[in-house]
Motif scaffolding. Sequence first.
Motif, mmCIF file in Angstrom:
data_model
loop_
_atom_site.group_PDB
_atom_site.id
_atom_site.type_symbol
_atom_site.label_atom_id
_atom_site.label_comp_id
_atom_site.label_asym_id
_atom_site.label_seq_id
_atom_site.Cartn_x
_atom_site.Cartn_y
_atom_site.Cartn_z
ATOM 1 N N ASP A 139 51.680 42.187 43.456
ATOM 2 C CA ASP A 139 50.322 41.891 43.893
ATOM 3 C C ASP A 139 50.168 42.041 45.397
ATOM 4 O O ASP A 139 49.085 42.309 45.902
ATOM 5 N N ILE B 216 46.479 52.601 39.628
ATOM 6 C CA ILE B 216 46.299 53.187 40.960
ATOM 7 C C ILE B 216 46.806 54.626 40.927
ATOM 8 O O ILE B 216 47.796 54.924 40.257
ATOM 9 N N VAL C 150 42.798 44.060 43.949
ATOM 10 C CA VAL C 150 42.205 45.018 42.998
ATOM 11 C C VAL C 150 42.208 44.420 41.598
ATOM 12 O O VAL C 150 41.208 44.473 40.873
ATOM 13 N N ARG C 151 43.335 43.809 41.219
ATOM 14 C CA ARG C 151 43.451 43.234 39.870
ATOM 15 C C ARG C 151 42.414 42.148 39.656
ATOM 16 O O ARG C 151 41.764 42.077 38.618
ATOM 17 N N SER D 110 44.952 44.785 48.770
ATOM 18 C CA SER D 110 46.237 44.677 48.074
ATOM 19 C C SER D 110 46.024 44.877 46.576
ATOM 20 O O SER D 110 44.901 44.804 46.072
ATOM 21 N N TRP D 111 47.121 45.115 45.889
ATOM 22 C CA TRP D 111 47.029 45.291 44.432
ATOM 23 C C TRP D 111 46.492 44.029 43.769
ATOM 24 O O TRP D 111 45.710 44.089 42.828
ATOM 25 N N ILE E 127 51.134 51.456 38.090
ATOM 26 C CA ILE E 127 50.805 50.066 38.396
ATOM 27 C C ILE E 127 51.725 49.618 39.520
ATOM 28 O O ILE E 127 52.951 49.693 39.375
ATOM 29 N N PRO E 128 51.177 49.215 40.658
ATOM 30 C CA PRO E 128 52.031 48.806 41.777
ATOM 31 C C PRO E 128 52.953 47.657 41.378
ATOM 32 O O PRO E 128 52.627 46.861 40.491
ATOM 33 N N LEU F 196 47.511 48.636 49.437
ATOM 34 C CA LEU F 196 47.182 49.977 48.954
ATOM 35 C C LEU F 196 46.321 50.744 49.943
ATOM 36 O O LEU F 196 46.330 51.970 49.968
#
Lengths: 370, 398
Positions: B47, A101, A68-69, A64-65, B43-44, B51
Amino acid sequence: MTLLPRLVLLAGLFLAATASAHVASNSFLHLAVTGDRVEGSLELSLRDAELALGLDANRDGKVSWGEVRTAQGSLATYFQSHLHLNVPEGACDVKFGSVMISDRVDGAYIWQPLAAICPGRPQLMTVAYRLLDEEDPSHRGLLSLTAREVTQSAVLGGPRVVQQFDLARPSALNAFREYLQAGIGHIWSGIDHLLFLLSLLLPAVLLRREDRWQAQPAALPALLNIMKVVTAFTLAHSITLGLAAFDLVRIPSRLTESVIAASIIVAALNNVMPWVTHARWRIAFAFGLLHGFGFASVLTELGLPAGARIVSLVAFNLGVEAGQLAVVLLVMPVAYVLRRTAIYRFGVLPWGSLAIAGLASVWFVQRALG
Amino acid sequence: MTKSSTRDPSSRQARQGRRGWRDALLALLSATAAGAVCAGPYIPASDAAILAEVPVGAQHADVSVRRLAQGRLDVALPLAQFYIGQARATGDLRFLGYAEAVLGPWVGKDSPDATALVYLATIEQSRHAFDKALLTLDRALSLRRDNPQAWLTRATVLRVQGQYDEAGAACTQFAAGADEVSAAICSQGVIALQGGLASAYAALARLPVQTMAAPERAWRDSELGEMAARLGDDGAAERWFASSLASNRNDFYVLGAYADLLLRGHRPAQVLQLLRGKDSIEPLLLRIAIAQKQLHDPGLRDSQARLAAAFAAESARGESIHRREQARYLLQVESRPREALAAALLNWQVQREPDDGLVLVAAAQACGVPQSAATAVTVLHLQGVRDDGIAHPFQDTP
């Protein structure tokens, strides 16, 4: 793995999680050098990043984002230890910015901006690339490196971990040679372009009088005829080749190929039942415009190297001209010598033209309908 | 059993009619779509946005097993085999790289292992590095001559290259250590390509199925399907392919051959049905795209963009694993015969299976230079492809 939802595609978006094309593992490294500074980006597939350092913190098989963060710090550390830029004076200090991304056809990629300061203004730069060297020996980094308005590309990793790039000398000469050869090769393999030109040139050593073909009495008018046709054809296809190569005009390949076939039929039949009897260069020019798009399709396949685009285009065109000229020099003196013979006027010209038109008709049907 | 994952018999394209304009427009749109895919970083929104999905075997968590494999052959071999299996089942080339990494310590100069070398050769074969694979197999066989799997892989590679005498010799060596059925499939498969198609077909069809293990049966039936297709017996070919798939549902080579048969029989809708969910495998995505084109399916744009991107990525790496597919793609999907011919000629230098010959013949015909496929025509005759099939590789038989 299901087929992509069509609506998603129409909107121009691509959800990586829904499909994966099976391309090999590549990263994309863009570097631009200005003075002692380097700016650029590194794109690494999430799949590869997961394999190398683990992004999927909750181990649910999905990245998930948020994950990644959270991993940003370890990503930067990983990149810093696996990617090095060096100049003769020493190592460049590479810093990585905030992760974003990017979507590519085979899934989502980490897009990592980077900036570096090098000791001194580099003439030479060494790139050492070790990403995924333990996990996947077939992983490669596709580098595009721009310095002094010249872009070089290279494949990093695998057997060539460390590579040196000359930032001072542009590789324009190599590009020129390569595209010149491609151009010459194309006119020889592109028999349809030659047949078109030949159809227009066969009557260049003749005169049309009282509905009959007669030998051109002097050499000069014949030479002028030939030069006009060749020049008009060259000029026309150079224009469209340029337009297409720089993507200013795009014409569907099937249309181009069909019209090229049609142009041969027109030019050849014009020798049998002439309606354009003088200034045939007009036909050469009009259809030459379309032949240029035909040449461009080859060039699209080769691709124009960024940084040496104009040089390559000119070289390719010169190559095409050289190939063309060779054929003209081969055929036309023979035609000139034979021009008074009945064989040439009543055999070669009409029947040769008919044969060419017949062949071109087959191509036309194949290309337009096939 | 090693089986070439590279073969996928060509089909004859269904009648296109006057669809040129529409196809051209679609091609143009697809190019635009391909551009949109690489629209730039973003930027998605949240959170929670997912992806990527990480397939089994590609997780960082397996790092401990991979480390263990560095020092233990009994861990390395099954792990490499698992990765190669994943690559076959999903068409995901990355798995070949993972397998190669695991095999690394066992294929070096110091103390190579014969089985590890055969696995490496399988990986090289899957990447169409045929000459490299043969060298690796030579190394494996110099360590241990009695190595049926090495001989079979050698036979497969030589067969793909069109070196039938040597392939036959490798089958003979293979037979010494293999059961009767496998030995027969190996040797008859080569005989069929050397002018003995009808007799090889009969010999394989005669083999008693009662004693056959499922993988052997799948292998035999796929060979029979291919032979029947070359003989022009499409009905029988379909039965053999279906039977082969009943034993091994995910063999993408057989799926491709079956799809080609359906395309030739103007059954594109069934192709989409057969290959549903298999679009991540490039050779199958090609068949999907051809079927979509025949059906005017709007999904073509997506398939085209993905195929084009995959070919572009391959050439950026300086590789040409899917040159045959690329040639067919240029010819049958993009209608760019010149480029198709160039790709088909290059491909012909590397592989010489019937499909490689057929795509070359078709591209040469479309360019109006049939003579540039003269060698291929001779080889196709030897391989047992009927005159009609050679004359119209991608067209309907009226």
